[in-house]
Scaffold this active site. Structure first.
Site, PDB file in Angstrom:
ATOM      1  N   HIS A 101      21.398 -27.843  -8.822  1.00 39.69           N
ATOM      2  CA  HIS A 101      21.174 -28.538 -10.088  1.00 39.69           C
ATOM      3  C   HIS A 101      21.186 -27.526 -11.230  1.00 39.69           C
ATOM      4  O   HIS A 101      20.878 -26.350 -11.037  1.00 39.69           O
ATOM      5  CB  HIS A 101      19.822 -29.245 -10.070  1.00 39.69           C
TER       6      HIS A 101
ATOM      7  N   GLU B 109      19.131 -27.074 -13.702  1.00 39.37           N
ATOM      8  CA  GLU B 109      17.840 -26.435 -13.953  1.00 39.37           C
ATOM      9  C   GLU B 109      17.578 -25.311 -12.966  1.00 39.37           C
ATOM     10  O   GLU B 109      17.069 -24.251 -13.345  1.00 39.37           O
ATOM     11  CB  GLU B 109      16.690 -27.456 -13.842  1.00 39.37           C
TER      12      GLU B 109
ATOM     13  N   CYS C 126      14.671 -34.064 -12.206  1.00 44.30           N
ATOM     14  CA  CYS C 126      14.261 -34.776 -10.994  1.00 44.30           C
ATOM     15  C   CYS C 126      12.995 -34.106 -10.451  1.00 44.30           C
ATOM     16  O   CYS C 126      12.522 -33.104 -10.990  1.00 44.30           O
ATOM     17  CB  CYS C 126      15.384 -34.725  -9.952  1.00 44.30           C
TER      18      CYS C 126
ATOM     19  N   CYS D 121      13.483 -30.328  -9.556  1.00 42.75           N
ATOM     20  CA  CYS D 121      13.562 -29.448 -10.731  1.00 42.75           C
ATOM     21  C   CYS D 121      12.238 -29.409 -11.492  1.00 42.75           C
ATOM     22  O   CYS D 121      11.838 -28.352 -11.974  1.00 42.75           O
ATOM     23  CB  CYS D 121      14.720 -29.892 -11.618  1.00 42.75           C
TER      24      CYS D 121
END
Length: 148
Positions: A52, A54, A82, A85
């Site tokens: 991801h 992040e 999410c 993260c």
């Protein structure tokens, strides 16, 4: 803190992700007017659920500072983080989180659940809806092209 300026940087990374066939999410970690970490979604490219935006930006910022604590930093991301993260943000002790678009399916900063409201002994300040229309347009354009 110049929210719009740093969200522009995250949007640029999100566009790059979209052009690479990834869901268009971009992220930067900033401290004292300097970007310490950049990330974009790379789940398809790396075939990893962990890739991801992040996570990539946090990893780069930690490496640059030589510390797992990102105190004094702000994280700017185009889509609400999410649970994975948000957990990484909490663990890195990032005091400020800025996101563009709420995520009604997996958002862990208030949309589906709010990990930052739990009693982990640390609560980041959160700002949502920064450059929201542009973040939404980027997502909608990406998914409409996918359906074609």
């Amino acid at each position: 803190m110049d929210l719009e300026r740093w969200m522009d940087e995250a949007l640029s990374l999100a566009r790059e992700a979209g052009q690479a066939g990834e869901v268009p999410v971009g992220c930067v970690v900033v401290r004292d007017g300097e970007i310490l970490g950049r990330g974009r979604n790379r789940r398809e490219e790396e075939r990893s659920a962990l890739a991801h935006a992040e996570m990539e930006a946090i990893r780069e910022a930690c490496a640059r500072l030589g510390d797992w604590r990102l105190e004094g930093c702000a994280l700017f991301v185009t889509l609400e983080p999410c649970a994975m993260c948000a957990g990484a943000i909490l663990n890195a002790r990032i005091p400020t989180v800025v996101y563009g678009l709420r995520e009604g399916k997996t958002g862990a900063c208030g949309s589906v659940l709010d990990l930052f409201a739990e009693d982990f002994g640390f609560r980041p300040r959160m700002y949502g809806g920064v450059r929201e229309a542009e973040c939404r347009d980027l997502m909608q354009d990406f998914f409409s092209r996918l359906r074609e």
